[in-house]
Design a protein around this motif. Structure first.
Motif, mmCIF file in Angstrom:
data_model
loop_
_atom_site.group_PDB
_atom_site.id
_atom_site.type_symbol
_atom_site.label_atom_id
_atom_site.label_comp_id
_atom_site.label_asym_id
_atom_site.label_seq_id
_atom_site.Cartn_x
_atom_site.Cartn_y
_atom_site.Cartn_z
ATOM 1 N N VAL A 222 0.862 -1.176 0.000
ATOM 2 C CA VAL A 222 0.000 0.000 0.000
ATOM 3 C C VAL A 222 0.897 1.223 0.000
ATOM 4 O O VAL A 222 2.016 1.193 0.529
ATOM 5 C CB VAL A 222 -0.939 0.044 1.223
ATOM 6 N N ASN A 223 0.418 2.310 -0.619
ATOM 7 C CA ASN A 223 1.133 3.575 -0.573
ATOM 8 C C ASN A 223 0.140 4.712 -0.773
ATOM 9 O O ASN A 223 -1.058 4.484 -0.900
ATOM 10 C CB ASN A 223 2.265 3.628 -1.622
ATOM 11 N N GLY A 224 0.654 5.924 -0.754
ATOM 12 C CA GLY A 224 -0.198 7.074 -0.986
ATOM 13 C C GLY A 224 -0.726 7.741 0.270
ATOM 14 O O GLY A 224 -1.439 8.747 0.177
ATOM 15 N N GLN A 225 -0.413 7.212 1.443
ATOM 16 C CA GLN A 225 -0.833 7.806 2.701
ATOM 17 C C GLN A 225 0.373 7.881 3.638
ATOM 18 O O GLN A 225 1.487 7.496 3.285
ATOM 19 C CB GLN A 225 -1.950 6.978 3.345
ATOM 20 N N LYS A 226 0.127 8.367 4.849
ATOM 21 C CA LYS A 226 1.143 8.353 5.895
ATOM 22 C C LYS A 226 0.868 7.167 6.804
ATOM 23 O O LYS A 226 -0.230 7.033 7.340
ATOM 24 C CB LYS A 226 1.118 9.650 6.699
ATOM 25 N N VAL B 198 8.785 -1.388 5.869
ATOM 26 C CA VAL B 198 8.199 -0.077 6.110
ATOM 27 C C VAL B 198 9.167 0.931 5.503
ATOM 28 O O VAL B 198 10.333 0.986 5.901
ATOM 29 C CB VAL B 198 7.982 0.162 7.617
ATOM 30 N N VAL B 199 8.698 1.725 4.534
ATOM 31 C CA VAL B 199 9.606 2.450 3.651
ATOM 32 C C VAL B 199 9.267 3.935 3.616
ATOM 33 O O VAL B 199 8.093 4.321 3.613
ATOM 34 C CB VAL B 199 9.518 1.891 2.210
ATOM 35 N N LEU C 11 12.346 8.858 7.872
ATOM 36 C CA LEU C 11 11.290 7.987 8.358
ATOM 37 C C LEU C 11 10.544 8.600 9.556
ATOM 38 O O LEU C 11 10.403 7.984 10.595
ATOM 39 C CB LEU C 11 11.869 6.612 8.716
ATOM 40 N N SER C 12 10.054 9.834 9.379
ATOM 41 C CA SER C 12 9.139 10.379 10.376
ATOM 42 C C SER C 12 7.790 9.676 10.269
ATOM 43 O O SER C 12 7.033 9.605 11.229
ATOM 44 C CB SER C 12 8.975 11.888 10.197
ATOM 45 N N TYR C 13 7.501 9.163 9.082
ATOM 46 C CA TYR C 13 6.384 8.263 8.813
ATOM 47 C C TYR C 13 6.733 7.500 7.545
ATOM 48 O O TYR C 13 7.659 7.867 6.805
ATOM 49 C CB TYR C 13 5.054 9.020 8.647
ATOM 50 N N ALA C 14 6.032 6.426 7.296
ATOM 51 C CA ALA C 14 6.291 5.626 6.095
ATOM 52 C C ALA C 14 5.401 6.097 4.959
ATOM 53 O O ALA C 14 4.246 6.478 5.165
ATOM 54 C CB ALA C 14 6.038 4.150 6.381
ATOM 55 N N GLN D 5 16.673 6.092 0.364
ATOM 56 C CA GLN D 5 15.548 5.368 0.919
ATOM 57 C C GLN D 5 15.824 4.865 2.339
ATOM 58 O O GLN D 5 16.892 4.356 2.639
ATOM 59 C CB GLN D 5 15.229 4.188 0.015
ATOM 60 N N ASN D 6 14.844 5.039 3.208
ATOM 61 C CA ASN D 6 14.892 4.518 4.575
ATOM 62 C C ASN D 6 13.947 3.326 4.673
ATOM 63 O O ASN D 6 12.809 3.399 4.198
ATOM 64 C CB ASN D 6 14.429 5.564 5.578
ATOM 65 N N THR D 7 14.393 2.243 5.309
ATOM 66 C CA THR D 7 13.514 1.103 5.522
ATOM 67 C C THR D 7 13.731 0.516 6.917
ATOM 68 O O THR D 7 14.824 0.605 7.490
ATOM 69 C CB THR D 7 13.736 -0.040 4.509
ATOM 70 N N ILE D 8 12.658 -0.067 7.446
ATOM 71 C CA ILE D 8 12.719 -0.972 8.589
ATOM 72 C C ILE D 8 12.083 -2.271 8.130
ATOM 73 O O ILE D 8 11.010 -2.260 7.514
ATOM 74 C CB ILE D 8 11.970 -0.412 9.803
ATOM 75 N N GLU D 9 12.735 -3.393 8.426
ATOM 76 C CA GLU D 9 12.287 -4.685 7.919
ATOM 77 C C GLU D 9 12.393 -5.747 9.012
ATOM 78 O O GLU D 9 13.264 -5.666 9.874
ATOM 79 C CB GLU D 9 13.136 -5.103 6.712
#
Length: 362
Positions: free
Chosen positions: A123-127, A155-156, A265-268, A163-167
Motif C-alpha cells: 500500500v502507498n499514498g498515505q502516511k 516499512v519504507v 522515516l518520520s512516517y512511512a 531510501q529509509n527502511t525498517i524490515e
C-alpha cells in the motif's frame, strides 16, 4: 551447536587475520544490560485472531537456543559472530548487509550479477505509522550459499536515492549463518542499502530490550505441506512521545529503532509484505531456490505460504485494514502471488510462493 551468548563472547579461531579479529571484538561485546524501557502504548492486539484462524498458537513457535537455557534478567541474548561467518562475506564492509536495490519492484540485475525477485503486496499514498502481520513459517531450500529466501515486511520512506527502511521477518541465508535453518531477522537502512544498516545486531542501530528472543536465532516448528501451519506475529509502530519505532514479536516487545537513526522515516510512505529471493542466474539458468513453501500461491491454504491479518497504523494511530492493496509477482512463472483479499478469519491476506526453476521458469 548453537553459538549464542548472554555474556562476553570469546573469539574462538586459529587463523590470525588481525583485521577480522578487530571486527569480531566490536561485534562480540560483553554482556549488555537491557534498557528498562517499554513503549507508552501498544496499538496492535496480536495472537488471538491468528490462534482462531490457525488453531495453532504463535507462542508454540520457539527458538532452539532455549533448549540450552535462558538469559538472566537485565541481559539480552546475542548470537555470536565467528571468524568463518565474516570470511564468507565478500568483505568486512559487506558482512551482514543487503545489496542495493533490495526493495521490491526493482527486479534489477546488480553489478555483481545477482537478481532480487519478489512476490509481495503493498500500500502507498498515505502516511503510515506502523503495521502488523502474521507470517506462516517454512524452511525453503536455498540452492547456493550466497542466495537466500525470506518472508518479511518493509516499512519504507522515500526518496528512492536515500531510501529509509525498517524490515523484519524470517529467512534462510546460508552465507550469513553457515547453515540452512529458518531464522528470525530484522534489517534497516537509511541510504537504499548502500552503506548504512545491517541484519540483526551486527551494527549499532536497533536497541533490544527483550531477554527471551535472540535475533538471528533459529525458530521451530515450521509449517508442513498439507499439515499443521505454524507462524509468527510481527508488528512495528511509531511511538508518538519519543518517535521510536518499536518492534513486537507476538505479545513480546523486542526493542526499538531511535528516530535519530533515520533521515526520512518520520512516517512511512509505503508498507509492503511478502517474500524475496536472490537468484545468481548461474550459466544463464534460474535458481532452484524456493520461495516460501515452494508451492505457488494458487494452491491455497496449507500448501502455499501466506501473510494474514495484515493491519496498518493510520495517522490517528489506529489499527486499520489496509486499503488499495496491490499484489505483484516480479517473476510469476517462478514465484507467484494471489491477490490480497479481506474476508474470514485470516483478515487481509494473500498466498504466495513457488519452486523457482521449472519448465516455465528455465
Amino acid at each position: 551447536m548453537i553459538y549464542l551468548s548472554c555474556a562476553k563472547a570469546g573469539v574462538q579461531h586459529t587463523r590470525q587475520q588481525l583485521e577480522v579479529q578487530r571486527y569480531l571484538k566490536k561485534l562480540n561485546k560483553p554482556a549488555i544490560k537491557s534498557i528498562k524501557m517499554r513503549p507508552s502504548f501498544q496499538p496492535f492486539d496480536l495472537d488471538d485472531e491468528n490462534e482462531v484462524a490457525l488453531k495453532k498458537k504463535t507462542s508454540s513457535i520457539t527458538q532452539l537456543w532455549h533448549q540450552n537455557g535462558r538469559c538472566p534478567w537485565e541481559t539480552i541474548p546475542i548470537r555470536r559472530t565467528k571468524m568463518e561467518d565474516v570470511l564468507r562475506a565478500s568483505s568486512i564492509e559487506r558482512f551482514g548487509k543487503k545489496r542495493s536495490n533490495a526493495i521490491p519492484n526493482s527486479n534489477s540485475i546488480l553489478r555483481d550479477g545477482y537478481i532480487h525477485e519478489h512476490s509481495f503486496a503493498l500500500v502507498n499514498g498515505q502516511k503510515y505509522y506502523g503495521t502488523s502481520v502474521f507470517m506462516d513459517v517454512w524452511n525453503p531450500f536455498v540452492q547456493e550459499p550466497g542466495e537466500f529466501s525470506n518472508t518479511q515486511f518493509w516499512v519504507v520512506a522515500d526518496p528512492f536515492e536515500d531510501q529509509n527502511t525498517i524490515e523484519a521477518g524470517w529467512h534462510v541465508y546460508p552465507n550469513l549463518y553457515g547453515d540452512n535453518r529458518t531464522r528470525l531477522f530484522i534489517y534497516w537502512t537509511t541510504d537504499n542499502y548502500n552503506r548504512t544498516g545491517c541484519h540483526n545486531l551486527q551494527c549499532s542501530g536497533f536497541i533490544q530490550v527483550n531477554n527471551e528472543i535472540a535475533l538471528g536465532s533459529s525458530i521451530y516448528p515450521i509449517s508442513s505441506y498439507g499439515g499443521p501451519q505454524y507462524g509468527i506475529d510481527l508488528s512495528l509502530f511509531k511511538e508518538p512521545q519519543t518517535g521510536y519505532w518499536w518492534l513486537q514479536y507476538g505479545k513480546k516487545t523486542l526493542g526499538y529503532w531511535p528516530s535519530t537513526l533515520f533521515s526520512h522515516l518520520s512516517y512511512a510512505t509505503s508498507v509492503l509484505w511478502g517474500a524475496e529471493i536472490i537468484n545468481f542466474k548461474l550459466n544463464g539458468k534460474h535458481t532452484s531456490t524456493v520461495m516460501g513453501s515452494g508451492h505457488f500461491g494458487k494452491e491455497g491454504h496449507g500448501k502455499a505460504s501466506f501473510c494474514s491479518n495484515i493491519k496498518i497504523l493510520d495517522e490517528a494511530l489506529t489499527p486499520a485494514d489496509p486499503q488499495g492493496v496491490v499484489a505483484i509477482a516480479e517473476s510469476p512463472n517462478c514465484y507467484d502471488v494471489r491477490n490480497a483479499t479481506n474476508f474470514g478469519d485470516l483478515g487481509t491476506h494473500f498466498y504466495y510462493g513457488g519452486p523457482g526453476k521449472n519448465p516455465n521458469c528455465p
